[in-house]
Design an enzyme around this catalytic site. Structure first.
Site, short mmCIF file in Angstrom:
data_model
loop_
_atom_site.label_atom_id
_atom_site.label_comp_id
_atom_site.label_asym_id
_atom_site.label_seq_id
_atom_site.Cartn_x
_atom_site.Cartn_y
_atom_site.Cartn_z
N HIS A 5 0.83 -1.19 0.00
CA HIS A 5 0.00 0.00 0.00
C HIS A 5 0.87 1.25 0.00
O HIS A 5 0.64 2.20 -0.75
CB HIS A 5 -0.93 -0.01 1.22
CG HIS A 5 -2.01 1.01 1.15
ND1 HIS A 5 -2.00 2.15 1.91
CD2 HIS A 5 -3.12 1.07 0.38
CE1 HIS A 5 -3.07 2.86 1.62
NE2 HIS A 5 -3.77 2.23 0.69
N HIS A 55 -11.33 -1.90 4.33
CA HIS A 55 -11.40 -1.91 2.87
C HIS A 55 -12.29 -3.00 2.31
O HIS A 55 -12.79 -2.89 1.19
CB HIS A 55 -10.00 -1.94 2.25
CG HIS A 55 -9.52 -0.56 1.97
ND1 HIS A 55 -9.85 0.11 0.82
CD2 HIS A 55 -8.82 0.31 2.74
CE1 HIS A 55 -9.34 1.34 0.88
NE2 HIS A 55 -8.72 1.49 2.03
N PHE A 105 -1.34 7.10 4.65
CA PHE A 105 -1.29 6.04 3.64
C PHE A 105 -0.09 5.11 3.80
O PHE A 105 -0.18 3.92 3.58
CB PHE A 105 -1.26 6.65 2.23
CG PHE A 105 -2.61 7.02 1.72
CD1 PHE A 105 -3.73 6.28 2.04
CD2 PHE A 105 -2.77 8.12 0.87
CE1 PHE A 105 -4.99 6.63 1.56
CE2 PHE A 105 -4.01 8.48 0.39
CZ PHE A 105 -5.13 7.73 0.73
N HIS A 115 -4.68 6.37 -5.34
CA HIS A 115 -5.83 7.03 -4.71
C HIS A 115 -6.25 8.23 -5.53
O HIS A 115 -5.52 8.66 -6.41
CB HIS A 115 -5.46 7.49 -3.29
CG HIS A 115 -5.11 6.34 -2.41
ND1 HIS A 115 -3.82 5.95 -2.20
CD2 HIS A 115 -5.90 5.47 -1.75
CE1 HIS A 115 -3.82 4.89 -1.42
NE2 HIS A 115 -5.06 4.55 -1.13
N HIS A 138 -10.36 6.19 8.10
CA HIS A 138 -8.91 6.04 8.29
C HIS A 138 -8.43 6.96 9.41
O HIS A 138 -7.73 6.56 10.33
CB HIS A 138 -8.17 6.47 7.02
CG HIS A 138 -7.88 5.38 6.06
ND1 HIS A 138 -6.76 4.60 6.13
CD2 HIS A 138 -8.56 4.94 4.97
CE1 HIS A 138 -6.75 3.73 5.14
NE2 HIS A 138 -7.84 3.91 4.40
N HIS A 160 -14.70 6.67 3.40
CA HIS A 160 -13.42 5.96 3.44
C HIS A 160 -12.31 6.72 4.17
O HIS A 160 -11.70 6.20 5.09
CB HIS A 160 -12.98 5.61 2.00
CG HIS A 160 -11.52 5.34 1.89
ND1 HIS A 160 -10.62 6.28 1.43
CD2 HIS A 160 -10.78 4.26 2.24
CE1 HIS A 160 -9.39 5.77 1.47
NE2 HIS A 160 -9.47 4.55 1.96
N HIS A 195 -7.63 -1.62 -4.83
CA HIS A 195 -7.84 -2.19 -3.50
C HIS A 195 -8.54 -3.55 -3.57
O HIS A 195 -8.32 -4.40 -2.72
CB HIS A 195 -8.59 -1.20 -2.61
CG HIS A 195 -7.75 -0.01 -2.24
ND1 HIS A 195 -7.68 1.13 -3.01
CD2 HIS A 195 -6.91 0.21 -1.19
CE1 HIS A 195 -6.85 2.00 -2.44
NE2 HIS A 195 -6.37 1.47 -1.34
#
Ligand code: C2O
Length: 592
Positions: A183, A370, A357, A206, A340, A336, A215
């Site tokens: 990732h 996810h 990230f 992203h 996070h 989303h 993903h």
């Protein structure tokens, strides 16, 4: 229920040859896919609601569906999967990175002196052997279960798999940290577009149409690795069901310090509280009941009114030679991204683990988060209408590389990621309460934008770019008003915020409201709340600012607010986090 002509006249999708899906586990409700065409949003909603929530009444239909019919029902997408043959007249798809050129030292929140098997960065072990991935011929059919409904036995199995993944040697690409590095590498500038002929431009998965397919593939291999480590090919990654009230806290077993699923780097104040799907970077004083209500409204907003077509849902285009600046899709931005940030630990410099990230994949919760994000892709398509996968060949032919459960490096394509059935999984059928959670107007106040003419500036009188260091209020002219039902069905009225420049190393969020007169902005469960722009911190190659766009669907909102005949819309942009240095190039309304 009947299939569409298109789906009957095209061949079934390329489900892996020789696949005989195993029957669904009896502990789960049988799942199905839409077998009918839907034209209006309302009927689509009604039918999905029916399918998803009326287990008693409709379960017979669902259970008796012949597997072949399900495949035929999916046939409408078969054409999409075959689009390789259509020559691309546009740019070109992004090719999988050459991992031997994975950049070191470009990163990204790694602490000085922190080392990894690859020398302080998130590059994977090199391997010159790349093969094109093929779906296994006899894959077991799996149902990904809701995390909060897991049995102790399933939790134990999940825990054991993660434990084994964590105890693999660090040089093994299946190792837990190596998996997290995937990732990091794909989103912190470690890979360039050299294999597409642009060695100076980085790859970023992203903030564009690559978000969902990347993903999905990432989770697929992660799940297969876990399954192979416990020798259970039916192992399926649970999903954190944050879109239903009972699932809105971190699933309990993640909080057990003795578990391999435990992670110390989480916000300690949030371990048992109700998640805030619109998290602004600080806690609000809303009660749990209010938060649940707002969460459901955010889900409705992002899955329904802000996701009326593929661009809105998946995000903007991103091709070889380009930066991903066209904008992330509705669900990517919210919930989303706020989720996070809500889990990430504020005691850590960069909000580790989930709040950044580079480190997000180091928390086991990432993959369950996810899994639910991926479930939204499936649900969104079930809503019918314009809810279809993108057909642009450059999207379909984009490729990535991953290590599979046998440590082989495989190349995969977006076009093979469109059907979860082809991957051999589906999601446990649970209630989808946000379908019934349409926000309500504070007060239907027809003509509010009219009243404010002369008091609030029109876009033409504003000098762009504007700074978002404080709330921006502006009257945005509508090129068309009083549109007919047919016009509305054909084209959505969209609010576009163009050229948003922001600091990519900060958590950035702003909220957008329409026709909201009050200084005290509406809550997400009020119609006036149009949506949120949100970005998770990450590093880019040699620069810290990024530029992108935001869009929100207005058709339904303006109807509900009885503002369909107005010349202008009052737009309020409220900075929530990291907005000190945001600038905006343009605010406008278009129809698409
Ligand atoms: Cu790749 Cu949730 O981020």
């Amino acid at each position: 229920m009947h299939t569409t002509m298109a789906s009957l006249s095209t061949p079934p999708p390329p489900i892996a040859a020789g696949t005989t899906p195993k029957p669904y586990s009896s502990s789960f409700t049988t799942t199905t896919w839409p077998l009918f065409s839907i034209t209006s949003k309302t009927s689509a909603l009604k039918s999905l609601k029916h399918k998803l929530t009326c287990n008693a009444g409709s379960s017979e239909n669902l259970h008796n569906l012949d597997r072949r019919n399900i495949l035929l029902g999916l046939g409408g997408l078969a054409g999409v999967a075959n689009l390789t043959s259509i020559p691309s007249v546009t740019a070109a798809p992004l090719s999988a990175p050459d991992i031997s050129k994975c950049g070191t030292n470009t990163l990204s929140g790694f602490k000085p002196g922190e080392t990894t098997p690859t020398g302080g960065d998130c590059c994977p072990p090199d391997s010159s052997q790349i093969t094109d991935f093929k779906f296994p011929t006899n894959q077991a059919f799996k149902i990904r279960p809701a995390a909060h409904l897991l049995t102790p036995k399933y939790i134990a199995k999940f825990n054991e798999a993660i434990k084994r993944m964590k105890s693999l040697p660090e040089s093994d690409p299946r190792n837990f940290l190596q998996q997290a590095h995937i990732h990091c590498a794909y989103c912190n500038g470690a890979y360039t577009q050299s294999s597409s002929g642009f060695p100076d431009i980085e790859i970023q998965i992203h903030n564009s149409w690559l978000f969902f397919p990347f993903h999905r593939w990432y989770l697929y291999f992660y799940e297969r690795i876990l399954g192979s480590l416990i020798d259970d090919p039916t192992f399926a990654l649970p999903f954190w069901n944050w879109d239903t009230p009972a699932g809105m806290t971190i699933p309990k077993f993640f909080n057990d310090p003795k578990s391999a699923l435990f992670d110390t780097k989480r916000n300690q104040a949030h371990l048992k509280s109700v998640v805030d799907l619109g998290y602004n970077g600080k806690d609000t004083d809303a009660t749990d009941i209010e938060t649940v209500k707002n969460n459901l409204a955010i889900m409705y907003r992002q899955m329904v009114t802000n996701a009326t077509d593929p661009t809105a849902f998946f995000g903007g285009e991103y091709r070889a030679g380009k930066e991903p600046v066209s904008g992330g899709g509705s669900v990517e931005q919210s919930p989303h991204t706020p989720v996070h940030r809500w889990v990430g630990d504020p005691r850590e410099t960069n909000g580790e683990n989930l709040g950044n990230f580079y480190s997000a994949g180091r928390d086991t919760l990432f993959y369950c988060h996810h899994s639910n994000v991926d479930r939204m892709w499936s649900l969104w398509k079930m809503l019918g209408g314009k809810h279809k996968d993108i057909t642009d060949p450059d999207w379909l032919n984009t490729s990535f590389v991953f290590y599979d459960e046998n440590k082989n490096l495989v190349r995969v394509y977006v076009k093979d990621s469109l059907l979860t059935n082809q991957f051999g999984y589906d999601y446990q059928r649970v209630d989808v309460p946000w379908l019934k959670s349409k926000p309500v107007p504070r007060a239907p106040r027809s003509g509010i934008a009219k009243k404010l003419v002369g008091k609030v500036k029109k876009t033409e009188d504003v000098t762009f770019p504007v700074k978002l260091d404080k709330t921006v209020k502006v009257l945005v002219p509508r090129p068309k008003k009083s549109r007919s039902k047919k016009e509305k069905e054909e084209k959505e009225e969209l609010l576009i915020i163009q050229g948003i420049t922001y600091d990519s190393e900060k958590y950035v969020k702003f909220d957008v409201y329409v026709n909201d007169e009050d200084d005290d902005a509406s809550a997400p469960d009020q119609t006036e709340f149009a949506g949120s722009f949100a970005q998770l911190p990450h590093k880019h190659k040699g620069k810290t600012s990024s530029k992108t766009n935001f869009r929100a669907g207005l058709t339904e909102l303006l109807e509900e607010l009885e503002a369909d005949d107005d010349d202008n819309v009052l737009v309020t942009v409220v900075p929530r986090s990291g907005s000190e240095d945001i600038t905006i190039d343009e605010i406008k309304i278009i129809y698409a």
